[in-house]
Design a protein around this motif. Sequence first.
Motif, short mmCIF file in Angstrom:
data_model
loop_
_atom_site.label_atom_id
_atom_site.label_comp_id
_atom_site.label_asym_id
_atom_site.label_seq_id
_atom_site.Cartn_x
_atom_site.Cartn_y
_atom_site.Cartn_z
N ARG A 138 50.83 29.07 26.70
CA ARG A 138 52.00 28.95 25.83
C ARG A 138 52.50 30.32 25.37
O ARG A 138 53.67 30.51 25.17
CB ARG A 138 51.71 28.05 24.65
N ARG A 139 51.59 31.27 25.24
CA ARG A 139 52.00 32.64 24.89
C ARG A 139 52.55 33.36 26.10
O ARG A 139 53.48 34.14 25.99
CB ARG A 139 50.81 33.42 24.32
N VAL A 140 51.94 33.12 27.27
CA VAL A 140 52.42 33.74 28.51
C VAL A 140 53.87 33.30 28.75
O VAL A 140 54.72 34.10 29.12
CB VAL A 140 51.52 33.38 29.71
N LEU A 141 54.14 32.02 28.54
CA LEU A 141 55.50 31.49 28.64
C LEU A 141 56.12 31.58 27.26
O LEU A 141 56.04 30.65 26.48
CB LEU A 141 55.48 30.04 29.11
N SER A 142 56.73 32.70 26.96
CA SER A 142 57.33 32.90 25.63
C SER A 142 58.52 31.98 25.45
O SER A 142 59.03 31.38 26.39
CB SER A 142 57.77 34.35 25.47
N LEU A 143 59.02 31.91 24.22
CA LEU A 143 60.18 31.09 23.93
C LEU A 143 61.36 31.49 24.79
O LEU A 143 62.09 30.64 25.32
CB LEU A 143 60.54 31.20 22.44
#
Length: 165
Positions: free
Chosen positions: A146-151
């Motif tokens: 979820r952090r790797v795929l940022s907003l």
Amino acid sequence: MNQIANTEHSIQHLSFRVRQARYALPIELVREIIEYGQITSVPMMPACIHGVINLRGNVVPVLDLAARFGMERTAASKRTCIVIIELELNEVQQRIGLVVDAVDAVLDIEGHEVEPAPPFGTGIRTDFIAGMARNEQGFTIILDVRRVLSLDDILQLNRVMALAG
């Protein structure tokens, strides 16, 4: 402390390589592993987004983990794979392809084997790391996907889906 380190039982993870480093994701996120194939590029996307693939009639955006980590984009080889993961994004189940250099194995990682991310030396941003699992071969970096795929990436992926759909 992260959720992995707080568990007493083992959690299965898919291990894979991006360049020379070993990474892992919880197996519960992984839907399938496919060979690197025809990816349709989408104009005006960040370098880390290769484009989209058609997976049994569904449009799936594809993200290059090496490029996301600040390295050069992956040049496909015979071992290059796309790991299809599924996440809940904006209350919708979303499949995303992750380009990796090679898939290695499914690992059983015990909670006590996981250490917090060091402040430096991993080659990627520490906020991308859920923990570091020690094994016979050294360390495996457990990604916080979820952090790797940022907003911003999620918004870009949704734009890709809208354009391709």
